[in-house]
Design a protein around this motif. Structure first.
Motif, mmCIF file in Angstrom:
data_model
loop_
_atom_site.group_PDB
_atom_site.id
_atom_site.type_symbol
_atom_site.label_atom_id
_atom_site.label_comp_id
_atom_site.label_asym_id
_atom_site.label_seq_id
_atom_site.Cartn_x
_atom_site.Cartn_y
_atom_site.Cartn_z
ATOM 1 N N LYS A 187 0.811 -1.223 0.000
ATOM 2 C CA LYS A 187 0.000 0.000 0.000
ATOM 3 C C LYS A 187 0.840 1.268 0.000
ATOM 4 C CE LYS A 187 -4.277 -1.828 1.982
ATOM 5 N NZ LYS A 187 -5.270 -1.720 3.074
ATOM 6 N N ASP A 188 1.975 1.251 0.697
ATOM 7 C CA ASP A 188 2.770 2.475 0.753
ATOM 8 C C ASP A 188 3.569 2.715 -0.534
ATOM 9 O OD1 ASP A 188 4.550 0.410 1.164
ATOM 10 O OD2 ASP A 188 5.719 1.472 2.678
ATOM 11 N N TRP A 189 3.500 1.801 -1.490
ATOM 12 C CA TRP A 189 4.122 2.010 -2.793
ATOM 13 C C TRP A 189 3.190 2.765 -3.739
ATOM 14 C CZ3 TRP A 189 7.943 -1.792 -5.354
ATOM 15 C CH2 TRP A 189 8.841 -2.288 -4.424
ATOM 16 N N ARG A 190 1.900 2.788 -3.442
ATOM 17 C CA ARG A 190 0.900 3.289 -4.387
ATOM 18 C C ARG A 190 0.641 4.780 -4.191
ATOM 19 N NH1 ARG A 190 -3.608 -1.248 -2.683
ATOM 20 N NH2 ARG A 190 -2.119 -2.991 -2.425
ATOM 21 N N SER A 191 0.541 5.492 -5.298
ATOM 22 C CA SER A 191 0.122 6.890 -5.218
ATOM 23 C C SER A 191 -1.396 6.977 -5.177
ATOM 24 C CB SER A 191 0.666 7.679 -6.415
ATOM 25 O OG SER A 191 0.289 7.066 -7.637
ATOM 26 N N VAL A 192 -2.076 5.996 -5.772
ATOM 27 C CA VAL A 192 -3.530 5.861 -5.706
ATOM 28 C C VAL A 192 -3.811 4.447 -5.216
ATOM 29 C CG1 VAL A 192 -5.704 5.901 -6.985
ATOM 30 C CG2 VAL A 192 -3.854 7.463 -7.627
ATOM 31 N N GLU A 193 -4.589 4.325 -4.134
ATOM 32 C CA GLU A 193 -4.752 3.017 -3.494
ATOM 33 C C GLU A 193 -5.323 1.969 -4.431
ATOM 34 O OE1 GLU A 193 -6.722 1.004 0.503
ATOM 35 O OE2 GLU A 193 -6.647 3.179 0.275
ATOM 36 N N GLU A 194 -6.233 2.390 -5.339
ATOM 37 C CA GLU A 194 -6.869 1.423 -6.236
ATOM 38 C C GLU A 194 -5.908 0.907 -7.300
ATOM 39 O OE1 GLU A 194 -8.132 4.406 -5.503
ATOM 40 O OE2 GLU A 194 -9.663 3.713 -4.075
ATOM 41 N N GLU A 195 -4.862 1.664 -7.594
ATOM 42 C CA GLU A 195 -3.880 1.241 -8.601
ATOM 43 C C GLU A 195 -2.846 0.358 -7.911
ATOM 44 O OE1 GLU A 195 -2.384 4.794 -10.387
ATOM 45 O OE2 GLU A 195 -4.306 5.316 -11.302
ATOM 46 N N ASP A 196 -3.202 -0.910 -7.746
ATOM 47 C CA ASP A 196 -2.414 -1.793 -6.893
ATOM 48 C C ASP A 196 -1.540 -2.790 -7.644
ATOM 49 O OD1 ASP A 196 -4.523 -3.230 -7.901
ATOM 50 O OD2 ASP A 196 -5.017 -4.237 -6.025
ATOM 51 N N GLU A 197 -1.624 -2.840 -8.979
ATOM 52 C CA GLU A 197 -0.853 -3.817 -9.740
ATOM 53 C C GLU A 197 0.284 -3.111 -10.481
ATOM 54 O OE1 GLU A 197 -3.877 -5.719 -12.068
ATOM 55 O OE2 GLU A 197 -4.336 -7.164 -10.486
ATOM 56 N N PHE A 198 1.516 -3.476 -10.132
ATOM 57 C CA PHE A 198 2.716 -2.870 -10.707
ATOM 58 C C PHE A 198 3.416 -3.873 -11.615
ATOM 59 C CE2 PHE A 198 4.007 0.699 -7.522
ATOM 60 C CZ PHE A 198 2.693 1.143 -7.457
ATOM 61 N N ILE A 199 4.223 -3.345 -12.536
ATOM 62 C CA ILE A 199 5.050 -4.199 -13.384
ATOM 63 C C ILE A 199 6.499 -3.709 -13.292
ATOM 64 C CG2 ILE A 199 4.518 -2.830 -15.460
ATOM 65 C CD1 ILE A 199 4.689 -5.559 -17.025
ATOM 66 N N LYS A 200 7.406 -4.607 -12.929
ATOM 67 C CA LYS A 200 8.825 -4.266 -12.745
ATOM 68 C C LYS A 200 9.682 -5.466 -13.159
ATOM 69 C CE LYS A 200 7.649 -0.405 -10.611
ATOM 70 N NZ LYS A 200 7.730 0.884 -11.319
ATOM 71 N N ARG A 201 11.003 -5.237 -13.121
ATOM 72 C CA ARG A 201 11.952 -6.315 -13.407
ATOM 73 C C ARG A 201 12.557 -6.814 -12.091
ATOM 74 N NH1 ARG A 201 14.359 -7.657 -18.154
ATOM 75 N NH2 ARG A 201 13.785 -5.656 -19.115
ATOM 76 N N VAL A 202 12.665 -8.133 -11.963
ATOM 77 C CA VAL A 202 13.310 -8.718 -10.787
ATOM 78 C C VAL A 202 14.823 -8.564 -10.942
ATOM 79 C CG1 VAL A 202 13.690 -10.804 -9.434
ATOM 80 C CG2 VAL A 202 11.447 -10.398 -10.488
ATOM 81 N N ILE A 203 15.447 -7.896 -9.986
ATOM 82 C CA ILE A 203 16.894 -7.706 -10.009
ATOM 83 C C ILE A 203 17.592 -8.715 -9.089
ATOM 84 C CG2 ILE A 203 18.777 -6.079 -9.604
ATOM 85 C CD1 ILE A 203 16.950 -5.341 -11.963
ATOM 86 N N ALA A 204 16.983 -8.983 -7.952
ATOM 87 C CA ALA A 204 17.586 -9.916 -6.994
ATOM 88 C C ALA A 204 16.487 -10.677 -6.260
ATOM 89 C CB ALA A 204 18.480 -9.158 -6.011
ATOM 90 N N VAL A 205 16.818 -11.904 -5.858
ATOM 91 C CA VAL A 205 15.853 -12.769 -5.169
ATOM 92 C C VAL A 205 16.339 -13.034 -3.743
ATOM 93 C CG1 VAL A 205 15.128 -13.806 -7.351
ATOM 94 C CG2 VAL A 205 16.974 -14.879 -6.047
ATOM 95 N N GLY A 206 15.551 -13.781 -2.991
ATOM 96 C CA GLY A 206 15.872 -14.042 -1.590
ATOM 97 C C GLY A 206 17.276 -14.590 -1.384
ATOM 98 N N GLY A 207 18.010 -13.970 -0.462
ATOM 99 C CA GLY A 207 19.374 -14.392 -0.161
ATOM 100 C C GLY A 207 20.427 -13.631 -0.934
ATOM 101 N N ASP A 208 20.048 -12.952 -2.018
ATOM 102 C CA ASP A 208 21.008 -12.213 -2.841
ATOM 103 C C ASP A 208 21.534 -10.967 -2.122
ATOM 104 O OD1 ASP A 208 20.896 -13.960 -4.965
ATOM 105 O OD2 ASP A 208 19.514 -12.735 -6.156
ATOM 106 N N HIS A 209 22.786 -10.646 -2.402
ATOM 107 C CA HIS A 209 23.403 -9.405 -1.911
ATOM 108 C C HIS A 209 23.451 -8.445 -3.096
ATOM 109 C CE1 HIS A 209 27.175 -7.339 0.005
ATOM 110 N NE2 HIS A 209 26.087 -6.616 0.140
ATOM 111 N N VAL A 210 22.615 -7.412 -3.064
ATOM 112 C CA VAL A 210 22.511 -6.467 -4.171
ATOM 113 C C VAL A 210 23.071 -5.112 -3.726
ATOM 114 C CG1 VAL A 210 20.085 -5.971 -3.598
ATOM 115 C CG2 VAL A 210 20.954 -5.398 -5.867
ATOM 116 N N VAL A 211 23.952 -4.559 -4.567
ATOM 117 C CA VAL A 211 24.695 -3.348 -4.181
ATOM 118 C C VAL A 211 24.724 -2.364 -5.337
ATOM 119 C CG1 VAL A 211 26.943 -2.432 -3.452
ATOM 120 C CG2 VAL A 211 26.190 -4.678 -2.623
#
Length: 231
Positions: free
Chosen positions: A96-120
């Motif tokens: 919810k805190d990512w949304r500028s409008v609460e109803e617009e709840d579905e985002f599309i992005k690229r996965v850069i790192a997964v669980g356990g990854d060290h991203v810098v």
């Protein structure tokens, strides 16, 4: 029966046989049409709910890979059998805190790192690294059509170990994307607030189908092949 006489030779049997071979009369097309439409609608609902769904792109956060009003197909079934991978383009239910409008709840992005990854961000050449491996993101980062300049991988530094069961996601148009990097800075370095749960993932975008002139299958960029597993 007389010798050499075949059944129906007198014409009676032939007529009876002909009548038996006539197909039974089926219901009229107009009576069957509502049933066919109902089945088609049911199949469409099942497919849309659990298998494949169309999404349109409402913002420029994934430019130049995806333009505003592009249409993509999203596989909603694939992550029932495997977790999202680095480099995939995913649709997810945003916190919810990512949304500028609460109803617009579905985002599309690229996965850069997964669980356990060290991203810098970033190494001495300005590249994001995952588990010590620098990413070559030049194939998909946004390029300004007026200046020809490409967005840098990040305008802000970060050093994060992604919690298990969560994902670090970023838009390809880094200077115009509300994503993990942006939330990490806003939330004062909160890793939980900067990542999304694997359970929030709706599916994997696998093809850009509209406009048809830009038709494109999405593949994981080769740079992610070189990322080692977290130690």
């Amino acid at each position: 029966m007389e010798e050499g006489q075949a059944p129906g030779a007198d014409g009676e049997g032939a007529e009876e046989s002909s009548e038996k071979q006539q197909p039974k009369k089926k219901g009229s097309f107009w009576k069957e049409l509502p049933i066919l439409l109902g089945v088609a609608i049911l199949v469409a609902i099942v497919v849309r709910t659990w298998v494949v769904q169309t999404y349109y792109i409402p913002s420029g956060s994934m430019e130049t890979t995806l333009q505003i009003n592009d249409r993509v197909l999203v596989n909603k079934l694939v992550h029932d059998f495997s977790d999202p991978e680095r480099g995939e383009i995913i649709v997810f239910t945003a916190p919810k805190d990512w949304r500028s409008v609460e109803e617009e709840d579905e985002f599309i992005k690229r996965v850069i790192a997964v669980g356990g990854d060290h991203v810098v961000c970033c190494d001495d050449q300005g590249r994001i690294t995952v588990n010590g491996q620098p990413l070559d993101e030049t194939s998909y980062l946004y390029v300004n059509p007026l200046t020809g300049e490409q967005d840098p991988p990040s305008g802000d530094p970060f050093d994060v170990i992604v919690p298990e069961g969560r994902l670090w996601v970023m838009g390809d148009h880094r200077s115009a994307s509300g994503d993990s990097r942006e939330r990490y800075i806003r939330n004062g370095g909160s890793v939980e607030g900067a990542t999304i749960s694997v359970d929030a993932v709706i599916g994997k975008a696998f093809v850009l189908f509209w406009p048809f002139s830009d038709f494109n299958w999405f593949a994981i960029p080769e740079t992610y092949d070189d990322v080692p597993e977290p130690s």
